[in-house]
Design a protein around this motif. Structure first.
Motif, PDB file in Angstrom:
ATOM      1  N   ARG A   1       0.834  -1.209   0.000  1.00 23.73           N
ATOM      2  CA  ARG A   1       0.000   0.000   0.000  1.00 23.73           C
ATOM      3  C   ARG A   1       0.867   1.257   0.000  1.00 23.73           C
ATOM      4  NH1 ARG A   1      -2.438  -3.652   3.378  1.00 23.73           N
ATOM      5  NH2 ARG A   1      -4.614  -4.210   2.927  1.00 23.73           N
ATOM      6  N   ARG A   2       1.922   1.238   0.805  1.00 28.77           N
ATOM      7  CA  ARG A   2       2.795   2.417   0.836  1.00 28.77           C
ATOM      8  C   ARG A   2       3.605   2.542  -0.452  1.00 28.77           C
ATOM      9  NH1 ARG A   2       6.305   3.478   5.886  1.00 28.77           N
ATOM     10  NH2 ARG A   2       6.511   1.228   6.108  1.00 28.77           N
ATOM     11  N   TRP A   3       3.987   1.383  -1.031  1.00 31.66           N
ATOM     12  CA  TRP A   3       4.653   1.454  -2.337  1.00 31.66           C
ATOM     13  C   TRP A   3       3.726   2.098  -3.369  1.00 31.66           C
ATOM     14  CZ3 TRP A   3       9.539   1.334  -3.011  1.00 31.66           C
ATOM     15  CH2 TRP A   3      10.381   0.510  -2.245  1.00 31.66           C
ATOM     16  N   LEU A   4       2.443   1.721  -3.335  1.00 27.37           N
ATOM     17  CA  LEU A   4       1.476   2.310  -4.262  1.00 27.37           C
ATOM     18  C   LEU A   4       1.329   3.807  -4.010  1.00 27.37           C
ATOM     19  CD1 LEU A   4      -0.599   1.898  -6.501  1.00 27.37           C
ATOM     20  CD2 LEU A   4      -2.299   1.357  -4.738  1.00 27.37           C
ATOM     21  N   ALA A   5       1.311   4.197  -2.727  1.00 31.07           N
ATOM     22  CA  ALA A   5       1.202   5.613  -2.393  1.00 31.07           C
ATOM     23  C   ALA A   5       2.408   6.393  -2.905  1.00 31.07           C
ATOM     24  CB  ALA A   5       1.071   5.786  -0.877  1.00 31.07           C
ATOM     25  N   ILE A   6       3.577   5.798  -2.831  1.00 33.64           N
ATOM     26  CA  ILE A   6       4.783   6.459  -3.346  1.00 33.64           C
ATOM     27  C   ILE A   6       4.661   6.688  -4.849  1.00 33.64           C
ATOM     28  CG2 ILE A   6       7.249   6.128  -3.788  1.00 33.64           C
ATOM     29  CD1 ILE A   6       7.389   4.684  -1.067  1.00 33.64           C
ATOM     30  N   VAL A   7       4.200   5.661  -5.573  1.00 34.62           N
ATOM     31  CA  VAL A   7       4.037   5.791  -7.027  1.00 34.62           C
ATOM     32  C   VAL A   7       3.016   6.880  -7.361  1.00 34.62           C
ATOM     33  CG1 VAL A   7       3.260   4.620  -9.122  1.00 34.62           C
ATOM     34  CG2 VAL A   7       4.730   3.409  -7.486  1.00 34.62           C
ATOM     35  N   VAL A   8       1.875   6.859  -6.679  1.00 39.04           N
ATOM     36  CA  VAL A   8       0.833   7.865  -6.917  1.00 39.04           C
ATOM     37  C   VAL A   8       1.365   9.268  -6.588  1.00 39.04           C
ATOM     38  CG1 VAL A   8      -1.429   8.702  -6.162  1.00 39.04           C
ATOM     39  CG2 VAL A   8      -1.066   6.255  -6.560  1.00 39.04           C
ATOM     40  N   GLY A   9       2.125   9.377  -5.511  1.00 37.43           N
ATOM     41  CA  GLY A   9       2.675  10.675  -5.141  1.00 37.43           C
ATOM     42  C   GLY A   9       3.586  11.239  -6.208  1.00 37.43           C
ATOM     43  N   PHE A  10       4.419  10.389  -6.793  1.00 41.21           N
ATOM     44  CA  PHE A  10       5.321  10.879  -7.836  1.00 41.21           C
ATOM     45  C   PHE A  10       4.559  11.193  -9.128  1.00 41.21           C
ATOM     46  CE2 PHE A  10       8.767   8.654  -5.335  1.00 41.21           C
ATOM     47  CZ  PHE A  10       9.294   9.851  -4.860  1.00 41.21           C
ATOM     48  N   ILE A  11       3.417  10.542  -9.333  1.00 38.48           N
ATOM     49  CA  ILE A  11       2.544  10.948 -10.448  1.00 38.48           C
ATOM     50  C   ILE A  11       2.039  12.368 -10.202  1.00 38.48           C
ATOM     51  CG2 ILE A  11       0.306  10.528 -11.554  1.00 38.48           C
ATOM     52  CD1 ILE A  11       0.827   7.523 -11.164  1.00 38.48           C
ATOM     53  N   GLY A  12       1.711  12.660  -8.933  1.00 40.52           N
ATOM     54  CA  GLY A  12       1.306  14.016  -8.586  1.00 40.52           C
ATOM     55  C   GLY A  12       2.393  15.033  -8.902  1.00 40.52           C
ATOM     56  N   VAL A  13       3.650  14.665  -8.674  1.00 40.99           N
ATOM     57  CA  VAL A  13       4.768  15.556  -9.022  1.00 40.99           C
ATOM     58  C   VAL A  13       4.773  15.824 -10.526  1.00 40.99           C
ATOM     59  CG1 VAL A  13       7.279  15.750  -9.129  1.00 40.99           C
ATOM     60  CG2 VAL A  13       6.189  14.882  -7.063  1.00 40.99           C
ATOM     61  N   LEU A  14       4.541  14.786 -11.314  1.00 43.96           N
ATOM     62  CA  LEU A  14       4.506  14.963 -12.774  1.00 43.96           C
ATOM     63  C   LEU A  14       3.377  15.901 -13.186  1.00 43.96           C
ATOM     64  CD1 LEU A  14       5.208  11.329 -14.043  1.00 43.96           C
ATOM     65  CD2 LEU A  14       6.769  13.288 -14.057  1.00 43.96           C
ATOM     66  N   ILE A  15       2.249  15.843 -12.477  1.00 39.53           N
ATOM     67  CA  ILE A  15       1.136  16.749 -12.795  1.00 39.53           C
ATOM     68  C   ILE A  15       1.543  18.201 -12.512  1.00 39.53           C
ATOM     69  CG2 ILE A  15      -1.209  17.425 -12.127  1.00 39.53           C
ATOM     70  CD1 ILE A  15      -1.796  14.466 -11.630  1.00 39.53           C
ATOM     71  N   VAL A  16       2.251  18.410 -11.413  1.00 38.13           N
ATOM     72  CA  VAL A  16       2.726  19.763 -11.099  1.00 38.13           C
ATOM     73  C   VAL A  16       3.684  20.251 -12.170  1.00 38.13           C
ATOM     74  CG1 VAL A  16       4.058  21.157  -9.462  1.00 38.13           C
ATOM     75  CG2 VAL A  16       2.423  19.462  -8.616  1.00 38.13           C
ATOM     76  N   ILE A  17       4.595  19.368 -12.596  1.00 32.93           N
ATOM     77  CA  ILE A  17       5.631  19.759 -13.560  1.00 32.93           C
ATOM     78  C   ILE A  17       5.058  19.891 -14.962  1.00 32.93           C
ATOM     79  CG2 ILE A  17       7.777  18.992 -14.647  1.00 32.93           C
ATOM     80  CD1 ILE A  17       8.465  17.614 -12.006  1.00 32.93           C
ATOM     81  N   ARG A  18       4.156  18.959 -15.334  1.00 34.99           N
ATOM     82  CA  ARG A  18       3.542  18.937 -16.665  1.00 34.99           C
ATOM     83  C   ARG A  18       4.585  19.015 -17.780  1.00 34.99           C
ATOM     84  NH1 ARG A  18       0.586  22.661 -14.042  1.00 34.99           N
ATOM     85  NH2 ARG A  18       1.126  24.382 -15.395  1.00 34.99           N
ATOM     86  N   PRO A  19       5.461  17.990 -17.880  1.00 39.99           N
ATOM     87  CA  PRO A  19       6.460  18.025 -18.954  1.00 39.99           C
ATOM     88  C   PRO A  19       5.795  17.989 -20.322  1.00 39.99           C
ATOM     89  CG  PRO A  19       6.386  15.860 -17.922  1.00 39.99           C
ATOM     90  CD  PRO A  19       5.532  16.765 -17.080  1.00 39.99           C
TER      91      PRO A  19
END
Length: 301
Positions: A124-142
Protein backbone atom coordinates in the motif's frame (compact mmCIF):
# COMPACT_ATOMS: atom_id res chain seq x y z
CA UNK A 1 4.64 20.17 29.35
CA UNK A 2 6.65 17.01 28.73
CA UNK A 3 6.64 16.29 25.00
CA UNK A 4 7.42 12.88 23.52
CA UNK A 5 10.24 12.48 21.02
CA UNK A 6 7.80 12.45 18.10
CA UNK A 7 5.94 15.53 19.37
CA UNK A 8 9.21 17.44 19.76
CA UNK A 9 10.28 16.27 16.32
CA UNK A 10 7.01 17.52 14.82
CA UNK A 11 7.38 20.91 16.53
CA UNK A 12 10.96 21.25 15.31
CA UNK A 13 9.86 20.34 11.78
CA UNK A 14 7.05 22.92 11.79
CA UNK A 15 9.48 25.65 12.88
CA UNK A 16 12.01 24.52 10.29
CA UNK A 17 9.46 24.73 7.48
CA UNK A 18 8.45 28.27 8.41
CA UNK A 19 12.09 29.36 8.63
CA UNK A 20 13.15 27.70 5.40
CA UNK A 21 10.18 29.00 3.39
CA UNK A 22 10.73 32.58 4.53
CA UNK A 23 14.42 32.16 3.73
CA UNK A 24 13.50 30.84 0.28
CA UNK A 25 11.33 33.89 -0.40
CA UNK A 26 14.13 36.27 0.58
CA UNK A 27 16.63 34.41 -1.60
CA UNK A 28 14.20 34.37 -4.54
CA UNK A 29 13.88 38.14 -4.24
CA UNK A 30 17.62 38.61 -4.94
CA UNK A 31 18.17 35.97 -7.65
CA UNK A 32 17.92 38.72 -10.28
CA UNK A 33 20.83 40.60 -8.71
CA UNK A 34 23.50 37.88 -8.43
CA UNK A 35 24.35 34.31 -9.34
CA UNK A 36 23.77 31.20 -7.22
CA UNK A 37 27.39 31.00 -6.09
CA UNK A 38 27.39 34.58 -4.80
CA UNK A 39 24.10 34.03 -2.96
CA UNK A 40 25.46 30.92 -1.26
CA UNK A 41 28.71 32.71 -0.38
CA UNK A 42 27.25 35.94 1.02
CA UNK A 43 24.43 34.29 2.90
CA UNK A 44 26.82 31.58 4.05
CA UNK A 45 29.33 34.09 5.46
CA UNK A 46 26.63 35.60 7.65
CA UNK A 47 25.20 32.24 8.70
CA UNK A 48 28.66 30.84 9.43
CA UNK A 49 29.58 33.83 11.59
CA UNK A 50 26.38 33.49 13.61
CA UNK A 51 26.57 29.76 14.13
CA UNK A 52 30.30 29.79 14.92
CA UNK A 53 29.82 32.37 17.67
CA UNK A 54 26.87 30.48 19.13
CA UNK A 55 28.69 27.14 18.98
CA UNK A 56 31.82 28.64 20.56
CA UNK A 57 29.90 30.19 23.44
CA UNK A 58 28.03 26.94 24.04
CA UNK A 59 31.18 24.83 23.85
CA UNK A 60 29.75 22.85 20.96
CA UNK A 61 32.74 23.05 18.64
CA UNK A 62 34.42 19.72 17.96
CA UNK A 63 37.04 18.18 15.75
CA UNK A 64 36.73 18.76 12.04
CA UNK A 65 37.84 15.16 11.62
CA UNK A 66 34.16 14.40 11.91
CA UNK A 67 34.06 15.16 8.18
CA UNK A 68 35.75 11.80 7.69
CA UNK A 69 32.68 10.01 9.03
CA UNK A 70 30.71 8.71 6.01
CA UNK A 71 27.23 9.85 7.24
CA UNK A 72 28.50 13.39 7.88
CA UNK A 73 30.33 13.56 4.54
CA UNK A 74 27.25 12.25 2.72
CA UNK A 75 25.01 14.73 4.50
CA UNK A 76 27.26 17.62 3.49
CA UNK A 77 27.48 16.52 -0.13
CA UNK A 78 23.69 16.11 -0.30
CA UNK A 79 23.14 19.52 1.35
CA UNK A 80 25.45 21.24 -1.14
CA UNK A 81 23.74 19.56 -4.09
CA UNK A 82 20.26 20.36 -2.75
CA UNK A 83 21.17 24.02 -2.08
CA UNK A 84 22.68 24.62 -5.53
CA UNK A 85 19.80 23.07 -7.42
CA UNK A 86 17.14 24.66 -5.23
CA UNK A 87 18.43 28.23 -5.58
CA UNK A 88 18.76 27.64 -9.33
CA UNK A 89 15.10 26.56 -9.40
CA UNK A 90 14.02 29.59 -7.33
CA UNK A 91 15.26 31.92 -10.05
CA UNK A 92 13.03 30.42 -12.75
CA UNK A 93 9.97 28.90 -11.03
CA UNK A 94 7.17 30.20 -8.76
CA UNK A 95 7.78 29.54 -5.08
CA UNK A 96 4.54 27.58 -4.64
CA UNK A 97 5.36 25.27 -7.58
CA UNK A 98 8.78 24.44 -6.17
CA UNK A 99 7.24 23.82 -2.77
CA UNK A 100 4.60 21.56 -4.30
CA UNK A 101 7.30 19.42 -5.92
CA UNK A 102 9.22 19.27 -2.65
CA UNK A 103 6.11 17.97 -0.88
CA UNK A 104 7.10 14.60 -2.33
CA UNK A 105 10.14 14.65 -0.04
CA UNK A 106 8.47 12.49 2.68
CA UNK A 107 7.69 9.92 -0.02
CA UNK A 108 11.28 10.03 -1.21
CA UNK A 109 12.48 9.64 2.39
CA UNK A 110 10.17 6.65 2.88
CA UNK A 111 11.46 5.15 -0.37
CA UNK A 112 15.05 5.74 0.69
CA UNK A 113 14.44 4.30 4.16
CA UNK A 114 13.05 1.15 2.54
CA UNK A 115 15.88 0.78 0.03
CA UNK A 116 18.85 1.79 2.16
CA UNK A 117 17.85 1.58 5.84
CA UNK A 118 15.94 -1.69 5.72
CA UNK A 119 12.58 -0.23 6.78
CA UNK A 120 9.65 -2.50 5.96
CA UNK A 121 7.27 -0.94 3.42
CA UNK A 122 4.09 -2.76 2.41
CA UNK A 123 2.46 -2.75 -1.00
CA UNK A 124 0.00 0.00 0.00
CA UNK A 125 2.79 2.42 0.84
CA UNK A 126 4.65 1.45 -2.34
CA UNK A 127 1.48 2.31 -4.26
CA UNK A 128 1.20 5.61 -2.39
CA UNK A 129 4.78 6.46 -3.35
CA UNK A 130 4.04 5.79 -7.03
CA UNK A 131 0.83 7.86 -6.92
CA UNK A 132 2.68 10.67 -5.14
CA UNK A 133 5.32 10.88 -7.84
CA UNK A 134 2.54 10.95 -10.45
CA UNK A 135 1.31 14.02 -8.59
CA UNK A 136 4.77 15.56 -9.02
CA UNK A 137 4.51 14.96 -12.77
CA UNK A 138 1.14 16.75 -12.80
CA UNK A 139 2.73 19.76 -11.10
CA UNK A 140 5.63 19.76 -13.56
CA UNK A 141 3.54 18.94 -16.67
CA UNK A 142 6.46 18.02 -18.95
CA UNK A 143 5.72 18.88 -22.57
CA UNK A 144 6.64 17.00 -25.76
CA UNK A 145 10.21 18.25 -25.41
CA UNK A 146 10.51 16.69 -21.94
CA UNK A 147 11.27 18.20 -18.57
CA UNK A 148 12.10 21.88 -18.31
CA UNK A 149 15.38 22.92 -16.73
CA UNK A 150 13.47 24.42 -13.78
CA UNK A 151 11.69 21.11 -13.16
CA UNK A 152 14.98 19.22 -13.30
CA UNK A 153 16.47 21.61 -10.73
CA UNK A 154 13.49 21.12 -8.39
CA UNK A 155 13.50 17.32 -8.66
CA UNK A 156 17.27 17.19 -8.15
CA UNK A 157 16.91 19.35 -5.05
CA UNK A 158 14.27 16.99 -3.67
CA UNK A 159 16.57 14.00 -4.17
CA UNK A 160 19.43 15.82 -2.47
CA UNK A 161 17.25 16.79 0.49
CA UNK A 162 16.00 13.21 0.93
CA UNK A 163 19.58 11.93 0.93
CA UNK A 164 20.51 14.58 3.51
CA UNK A 165 17.68 13.55 5.84
CA UNK A 166 18.48 9.86 5.59
CA UNK A 167 22.18 10.52 6.25
CA UNK A 168 21.27 12.60 9.31
CA UNK A 169 19.72 9.52 10.89
CA UNK A 170 23.07 7.73 10.64
CA UNK A 171 25.13 10.39 12.41
CA UNK A 172 26.24 9.31 15.88
CA UNK A 173 24.11 10.65 18.73
CA UNK A 174 27.17 12.08 20.51
CA UNK A 175 27.81 14.52 17.63
CA UNK A 176 26.48 17.97 18.50
CA UNK A 177 23.59 19.20 16.38
CA UNK A 178 25.05 22.70 16.56
CA UNK A 179 28.43 21.49 15.30
CA UNK A 180 26.69 19.81 12.36
CA UNK A 181 25.19 23.22 11.57
CA UNK A 182 28.65 24.84 11.80
CA UNK A 183 30.17 22.38 9.39
CA UNK A 184 27.26 22.67 6.97
CA UNK A 185 27.32 26.48 6.93
CA UNK A 186 31.10 26.74 6.49
CA UNK A 187 31.36 24.13 3.75
CA UNK A 188 28.46 25.57 1.74
CA UNK A 189 30.02 29.04 2.05
CA UNK A 190 33.33 27.76 0.66
CA UNK A 191 31.58 25.98 -2.20
CA UNK A 192 29.58 29.12 -3.01
CA UNK A 193 32.76 31.22 -3.06
CA UNK A 194 34.42 28.78 -5.43
CA UNK A 195 31.45 28.99 -7.82
CA UNK A 196 31.15 32.79 -8.05
CA UNK A 197 33.52 33.21 -11.01
CA UNK A 198 32.37 30.11 -12.97
CA UNK A 199 28.78 31.28 -12.60
CA UNK A 200 29.35 34.78 -13.95
CA UNK A 201 31.47 36.72 -11.47
CA UNK A 202 30.84 39.03 -8.54
CA UNK A 203 27.98 41.53 -8.77
CA UNK A 204 27.67 44.73 -6.67
CA UNK A 205 25.02 44.54 -3.92
CA UNK A 206 22.67 47.26 -2.66
CA UNK A 207 21.94 47.71 1.08
CA UNK A 208 18.49 46.23 0.51
CA UNK A 209 19.95 43.07 -1.00
CA UNK A 210 22.46 42.73 1.83
CA UNK A 211 19.67 43.18 4.37
CA UNK A 212 17.57 40.46 2.76
CA UNK A 213 20.47 38.02 2.74
CA UNK A 214 21.23 38.87 6.38
CA UNK A 215 17.64 38.02 7.34
CA UNK A 216 17.83 34.88 5.20
CA UNK A 217 21.00 33.79 7.01
CA UNK A 218 19.29 34.05 10.39
CA UNK A 219 16.31 32.06 9.14
CA UNK A 220 18.63 29.50 7.59
CA UNK A 221 20.40 29.03 10.91
CA UNK A 222 17.07 28.44 12.62
CA UNK A 223 16.12 25.97 9.89
CA UNK A 224 19.43 24.10 10.13
CA UNK A 225 19.08 23.61 13.86
CA UNK A 226 15.44 22.64 13.95
CA UNK A 227 15.48 20.22 11.02
CA UNK A 228 18.50 18.35 12.37
CA UNK A 229 16.79 18.11 15.75
CA UNK A 230 13.54 16.99 14.10
CA UNK A 231 15.19 14.12 12.26
CA UNK A 232 17.19 13.04 15.30
CA UNK A 233 14.55 13.10 18.06
CA UNK A 234 11.53 11.88 16.10
CA UNK A 235 10.80 8.90 13.88
CA UNK A 236 11.14 9.67 10.18
CA UNK A 237 7.69 8.31 9.33
CA UNK A 238 6.06 10.53 11.98
CA UNK A 239 8.06 13.73 11.55
CA UNK A 240 8.38 13.89 7.75
CA UNK A 241 4.67 14.66 6.99
CA UNK A 242 4.95 17.94 8.89
CA UNK A 243 6.96 19.25 5.97
CA UNK A 244 3.62 19.85 4.24
CA UNK A 245 3.19 23.02 6.26
CA UNK A 246 5.78 24.63 4.00
CA UNK A 247 3.34 24.58 1.07
CA UNK A 248 0.87 26.80 2.94
CA UNK A 249 3.68 29.25 3.67
CA UNK A 250 4.87 29.14 0.06
CA UNK A 251 1.42 29.81 -1.40
CA UNK A 252 0.79 32.73 0.95
CA UNK A 253 4.20 34.33 0.45
CA UNK A 254 4.16 33.71 -3.31
CA UNK A 255 0.82 35.50 -3.60
CA UNK A 256 1.56 38.39 -1.23
CA UNK A 257 5.09 39.23 -2.40
CA UNK A 258 5.48 37.82 -5.93
CA UNK A 259 1.91 37.90 -7.22
CA UNK A 260 1.93 34.16 -7.98
CA UNK A 261 -1.26 32.15 -7.74
CA UNK A 262 -1.30 28.34 -8.03
CA UNK A 263 -3.09 27.14 -11.16
CA UNK A 264 -5.48 24.19 -11.29
CA UNK A 265 -2.90 21.59 -12.31
CA UNK A 266 -0.43 22.64 -9.64
CA UNK A 267 -3.19 22.45 -7.04
CA UNK A 268 -4.34 19.00 -8.21
CA UNK A 269 -0.79 17.68 -8.27
CA UNK A 270 -0.02 19.07 -4.82
CA UNK A 271 -3.19 17.53 -3.36
CA UNK A 272 -2.25 14.13 -4.82
CA UNK A 273 1.29 14.37 -3.44
CA UNK A 274 0.14 15.42 0.03
CA UNK A 275 -2.65 12.81 0.14
CA UNK A 276 -0.14 10.12 -0.81
CA UNK A 277 2.27 11.28 1.87
CA UNK A 278 -0.42 11.39 4.53
CA UNK A 279 -1.53 7.89 3.57
CA UNK A 280 2.00 6.56 4.01
CA UNK A 281 2.01 8.23 7.42
CA UNK A 282 -1.32 6.57 8.29
CA UNK A 283 -0.11 3.14 7.16
CA UNK A 284 3.09 3.51 9.17
CA UNK A 285 1.11 4.36 12.29
CA UNK A 286 -1.09 1.30 11.79
CA UNK A 287 1.96 -0.90 11.22
CA UNK A 288 3.47 0.25 14.52
CA UNK A 289 0.17 -0.03 16.40
CA UNK A 290 -0.73 -3.60 15.33
CA UNK A 291 1.97 -5.43 17.36
CA UNK A 292 1.09 -3.36 20.43
CA UNK A 293 -2.61 -4.19 20.04
CA UNK A 294 -1.81 -7.88 19.68
CA UNK A 295 0.32 -7.86 22.82
CA UNK A 296 -2.41 -6.12 24.83
CA UNK A 297 -5.17 -8.53 23.77
CA UNK A 298 -5.84 -11.07 26.55
CA UNK A 299 -5.41 -14.70 25.61
CA UNK A 300 -8.46 -16.96 25.53
CA UNK A 301 -8.78 -19.37 28.48
Amino acid sequence: MNLTGNARGALFMAIAMAAFTCNDALVKSVTHAMNTGQILFVRGLMTSALVLVIAWRMGALGSWRILLQPPVALRLAAEIFASLTFISALGVMPLANISAILQSLPLAVTLGAALFLGEQVGWRRWLAIVVGFIGVLIVIRPGPEGFSLAAIYAIASMIGAATRDLATRRIRSDVSTLFISVITAVVITLVGGALIVPMGGWQPMSPAVIGRLAAASILLLIGYQTIVNAMRVGEISFVAPFRYMSLLWAIAIGFLFFGDLPDLWMTVGAVIVIASGLYTFYRENRRRAEPIAQQSTPESP
